[in-house]
Design an enzyme around this catalytic site. Structure first.
Site, PDB file in Angstrom:
ATOM      1  N   ARG A  36       0.831  -1.204   0.000  1.00  0.00           N
ATOM      2  CA  ARG A  36       0.000   0.000   0.000  1.00  0.00           C
ATOM      3  C   ARG A  36       0.866   1.256   0.000  1.00  0.00           C
ATOM      4  NH1 ARG A  36      -5.121   0.760  -0.378  1.00  0.00           N
ATOM      5  NH2 ARG A  36      -5.532  -1.478  -0.247  1.00  0.00           N
ATOM      6  N   HIS A  39       1.824   1.585  -3.581  1.00  0.00           N
ATOM      7  CA  HIS A  39       0.643   2.021  -4.340  1.00  0.00           C
ATOM      8  C   HIS A  39       0.405   3.518  -4.165  1.00  0.00           C
ATOM      9  CE1 HIS A  39      -3.857   2.495  -4.743  1.00  0.00           C
ATOM     10  NE2 HIS A  39      -3.560   1.916  -5.888  1.00  0.00           N
TER      11      HIS A  39
END
Length: 206
Positions: A36, A39
């Site tokens: 994450r 990302h």
């Protein structure tokens, strides 16, 4: 042609991230957080610089599940944390950087508002500190730990920058407690929020 569905975009992004990562020693939960951060930033270097100490992910999930109090150093980190997931977990979140009393104290004492905000938060009790921008906030948390004035369940310390950022994170890692930090100058409020969101999704879903 381009992908328009937000869920498809996210799934495709994580497929690309997984394919682009090198060999690593992260467990499944740690990997969820690292992915994450990649990302959020578009930067694969996060697989090399995210550091977990003292079962930080498990401790964070265990803190969130029954409901906990989270405090951020910036409005940006505060805004980036998923409020639906927070509500599902029964967690509260606060930020004191714009508090007028904090501004006055910082001016009187000649310290940063981030430091004064941490002092105010600490006086009310904090389970998870989330620091994405201000090294002085992370340094202040360390000082309060040394003084025995706080006992958080997790510190997320990923301040970004060139003055004190790397050093504040090194300082945080010296404590025998759960921490999630980055090495060096990289980080930011977006990264801090992404880490909290990853923990929330593992604890209670979206």
């Amino acid at each position: 042609m381009y992908i328009k569905n937000p869920n498809q975009i996210e799934h495709k992004s994580f497929d690309i991230i997984e394919a682009g990562m090198k060999e690593h020693n992260f467990n499944e939960q740690e990997l969820s957080i690292v992915k994450r951060t990649i990302h959020t930033t578009g930067d694969f270097d996060y697989e090399n610089i995210v550091i977990f100490k003292n079962n930080a992910v498990l401790e964070g999930i265990n803190a969130i599940k029954p409901g906990c109090r989270i405090v951020t150093d910036t409005k940006m980190a505060f805004s980036g944390i998923n409020k639906i997931a927070l509500q599902k977990a029964g967690c509260t979140i606060d930020n004191y950087i714009d508090n007028e009393e904090v501004r006055k104290i910082a001016q009187e004492l000649g310290i940063t508002r981030s430091m004064a905000a941490i002092d105010m938060a600490a006086s009310k009790g904090v389970d998870i500190f989330v620091i994405g921008n201000a090294p002085t906030a992370l340094f202040r948390i360390g000082e309060l730990l040394e003084e025995g004035k706080i006992s958080p369940k997790l510190i997320i310390g990923v301040p970004v920058g060139f003055v004190g950022a790397a050093e504040s994170k090194e300082y945080a890692r010296t404590f025998n407690m759960p921490t999630i930090t980055t090495e060096g100058t990289k980080g930011g409020s977006n990264v801090a929020a992404a880490i909290v969101n990853a923990l929330l999704y593992m604890a209670v879903g979206r």
